[in-house]
Write a protein that holds these residues in place. Sequence first.
Motif, PDB file in Angstrom:
ATOM      1  N   LEU A   1      -2.849 -13.753 -13.588  1.00 38.48           N
ATOM      2  CA  LEU A   1      -2.000 -12.603 -13.287  1.00 38.48           C
ATOM      3  C   LEU A   1      -1.934 -12.458 -11.771  1.00 38.48           C
ATOM      4  CD1 LEU A   1      -3.626 -10.092 -15.804  1.00 38.48           C
ATOM      5  CD2 LEU A   1      -1.752 -11.680 -16.221  1.00 38.48           C
TER       6      LEU A   1
ATOM      7  N   SER B   1       3.088  -6.267 -11.635  1.00 36.26           N
ATOM      8  CA  SER B   1       1.940  -6.656 -12.457  1.00 36.26           C
ATOM      9  C   SER B   1       1.642  -5.568 -13.485  1.00 36.26           C
ATOM     10  CB  SER B   1       0.722  -6.924 -11.573  1.00 36.26           C
ATOM     11  OG  SER B   1       0.355  -5.759 -10.883  1.00 36.26           O
TER      12      SER B   1
ATOM     13  N   TYR C   1      -6.890  -5.267 -16.872  1.00 32.62           N
ATOM     14  CA  TYR C   1      -7.546  -6.571 -16.714  1.00 32.62           C
ATOM     15  C   TYR C   1      -9.035  -6.444 -16.983  1.00 32.62           C
ATOM     16  CZ  TYR C   1      -9.428 -10.513 -13.956  1.00 32.62           C
ATOM     17  OH  TYR C   1     -10.095 -11.610 -13.505  1.00 32.62           O
TER      18      TYR C   1
ATOM     19  N   LEU D   1      -7.121 -12.351 -12.272  1.00 39.09           N
ATOM     20  CA  LEU D   1      -6.133 -11.497 -11.609  1.00 39.09           C
ATOM     21  C   LEU D   1      -6.287 -11.701 -10.113  1.00 39.09           C
ATOM     22  CD1 LEU D   1      -4.135  -9.020 -11.464  1.00 39.09           C
ATOM     23  CD2 LEU D   1      -6.144  -7.570 -11.555  1.00 39.09           C
TER      24      LEU D   1
END
Lengths: 666, 163
Positions: free
Chosen positions: B74, B53, B95, B114
């Motif tokens: 994500l 990620s 994020y 996320l």
Amino acid sequence: MTEANLSAGNGNGSPRIGVYVCHCGTNISATIDVVAARDVAENLPGVVLSREYKYMCSDPGQEIIKDDIRELGLDRIVVASCSPCLHEETFRNAIADGGLNPYFFQMVNIREHASWVHKDIKAATAKANDLIRAAVRRVRFHRPLEARRVPIDPRVLVVGGGIAGIHSALTLADAGKKVYLVEREPSIGGHMAMFDKTFPTLDCAACILTPKMTQVRAHPNIEVMTMSEVVEIDGFVGNYRAKIKHKPRYILEDACVGCLECIDVCVFRNGKTPDEFNLGLSKRKPIYIPFPQAVPQVVLIDPEGCIEFRTGRCKKTCVEVCAERNAIDFTQEETFSEVEIGSVIISTGFKAFDARRLPQYGYGRLDPVYTALEVERLVNASGPTEGEIVLRDGSKPKKVGIIHCIGSRDKNTNVHCSRVCCMYSLKLAHLVKEKTDAEIYEFFIDMRTGGKGFEEFMLRVKEEGVTMIRGKVAEVYPEAGNTGRVVLQAEDTFLGMVRKIPVDMVILATGIEPQADAEDVRRTFNISCSTGGFFTERHPKLAPVSTFTDGVFLAGACQAPKDIPDTVAQAGAAAAEALALIDAGHIELEPNTAFVVEEECSGCKTCVGLCPFSAIGYDEGKASINEVLCKGCGTCVAACPSGSIRQNLFEDEEIFEEIVGVMANV
Amino acid sequence: MSESVDTQVAGNGFEPMIVAFFCNWCTYMAADLAGTSRMKYAPNVRVIRVMCSGRVDPQFVLDAMAQGADGVLLGGCHPGDCHYQEGNYKALRRYRLLKRLLTDLGIDEERIRLEWISAAEADRLRDVVNEMTEQIRSLGPANLQVPQEQFVKPVPISLEVSV
Ligand SMILES: Cc1cc2nc3c(=O)[nH]c(=O)nc-3n(C[C@H](O)[C@H](O)[C@H](O)COP(=O)(O)OP(=O)(O)OC[C@H]3O[C@@H](n4cnc5c(N)ncnc54)[C@H](O)[C@@H]3O)c2cc1C
Ligand code: FES
């Protein structure tokens, strides 16, 4: 964006792309219109040919790709089939055989990520088309790469010295490889060392285990480290470095000859501390050996019980009797050491379910209630009662109840079946009957005897006169009138009635759970756990002893509940996998490392601190990446403000093209 | 851009398009497991695989929105479980900033999400995909698509806090 104007943004001259859509039998074609997908692909810019075929991964499927490469001069291949985890390697090899760089390839996962998870054919096909479009756009930007080759250090670290670790270590050592065997207890042997007999053959556990334990100790290629744990590991496949913590034994291992005289002369005439190995069924002194066959044959001191540690004023008769051997050292401290290895086998075993968690069965509250492991010790000739079944109140049982599935197959504790409990319960029924001639009642939910010789063993025990009752025991409670007995209450599902059977002894067949510290071990070695907490294998069928971390293998009950035969088979398999790695001498790694485009690097150093592997150096105003240390996560790439760090196989263009590709139909 | 979000009426046969970036070791594996377990979930997500990620450049997210995505998901390993030790922490950092940036741009920050989903959590993957699809469905289309002729090849940006 229409598909016609895609060709303008062509990344690599005019590529000749071949797209192959797999039916996977009907696994894909039942939910995705593969012909429509092929037609869509055919009209994408750069695509020279698009086919659908029943099984792309089959030999004929691969041959089609190879022939097309040769005959049509394809230079980019896209296969839409299963997950890249399964067949990326297969197709890369086929492409290489066809004469193309294997990285001119992109795989599209339309099985796991589409056909298997959707029901609507239209929606699933639309999704497949989007993903194929993304891959076609992406693959144009692929560049020829070469797999990274790293050498393999032939030394192996085995973590956990139960039967799994012992067998792996011996297999490797016999093949001439150096093994470090790390065991956190004072002796190797694991659970098997606690048993008297093993099902289904009733081999004497010590007779088959002890020779292997001594072999481990004597083997020139094995270095055993007991009372030790791996606290840190770094590096990568072929080149790991492990940091190991050694707890103090307060005995110099090399000096102690295992005469055990120090135990005899200890100022404690009798033991005061519950003996761990006998699960508290006996007491030990502060200087002790865990069990007679312990390997290494070296005593240890428990500082909590030792007068010298507590007051500093003990007569130290132990030191006296040890005399010139001088093996006792009260000043020992925790130490650390480091080893370098190329691969790791994790064989940390299991923990028995804690029967206290199910208070209805009375364990820890009612004296007649025992766990199976405790009974293993009671029937053991070197156990607390020298093999006699003597209850806590000193009597011998005349009626015994065995309850299966304690902490297994129960959504309140563990959903899984612990696999060995039916069989060890039958074993204990046989052993207890043999030793006491007691009446025995086994309460089971299902009798699971799937294994070589298992059903036969069950029939034999039945013939010996053990009563089998199908039904789950609801409760164990004291019999009225202070008899010292307890009553088992259960519904007998054969007779369709509730039965209450008073017994002198209850044996709880406690299930198998992951070790309490499995989570820490998992983190240390960067492997994963399934929902139940057992370590996950790379593939349940095709890579049952590998993990997602290259060079780290699994063996034994740490992966899932299993018996000794299966444990040994797996331990052999893990050793073979490690040997295959070692004998190849090197391994090929995905060439997905990052690199710096020097002319574009502004020298801002943003990346340097981000790299978890310290792979990024900085000199003369520019960052540079050490390819050997880089593991290819791409974190620095995402962070670089000037876009001057690229990641092979995951270049910005490649990902942007995927984004455009999946969105192109919106 | 912001008006279009607000004025758009939800429903009306609207099928959200969600672009997902999943790390290879956890979330992508969870999606594979959902497949082998034959779980069923909404067909609105398109997964792009990255190794970690931490590889997700905020520009990827903005770009997906600019290409017309209604949401971006994500997926990474749980904190402490990243295959590369700490890529997911970097992802989290970016994020958070990205959410602020979107809010500042007048875009509903709920359009990006996320999630930590381990290789074993196929059921969570299914639930997250379903939930997010429904959530975006109720938010309505993002309509942030930049007309192709105005589309400038994205220049990587950085949301990194200097370390
Ligand atoms: C009551 C009972 C009876 C059984 N009877 C039988 C039988 O008759 N026949 C049969 O086939 N099977 C039997 N089994 C199953 C058998 O016990 C297992 O198959 C076997 O013990 C698995 O071996 P292992 O080496 O994987 O694990 P273990 O025996 O659990 O050994 C693991 C070892 O790793 C060590 N370790 C753990 N964590 C660490 C760490 N972090 N660092 C270093 N070392 C660590 C432990 O101390 C231990 O020595 C029985 C099980 C139970 C519970
Ligand atoms: S590998 Fe999964 S988040 Fe880093």
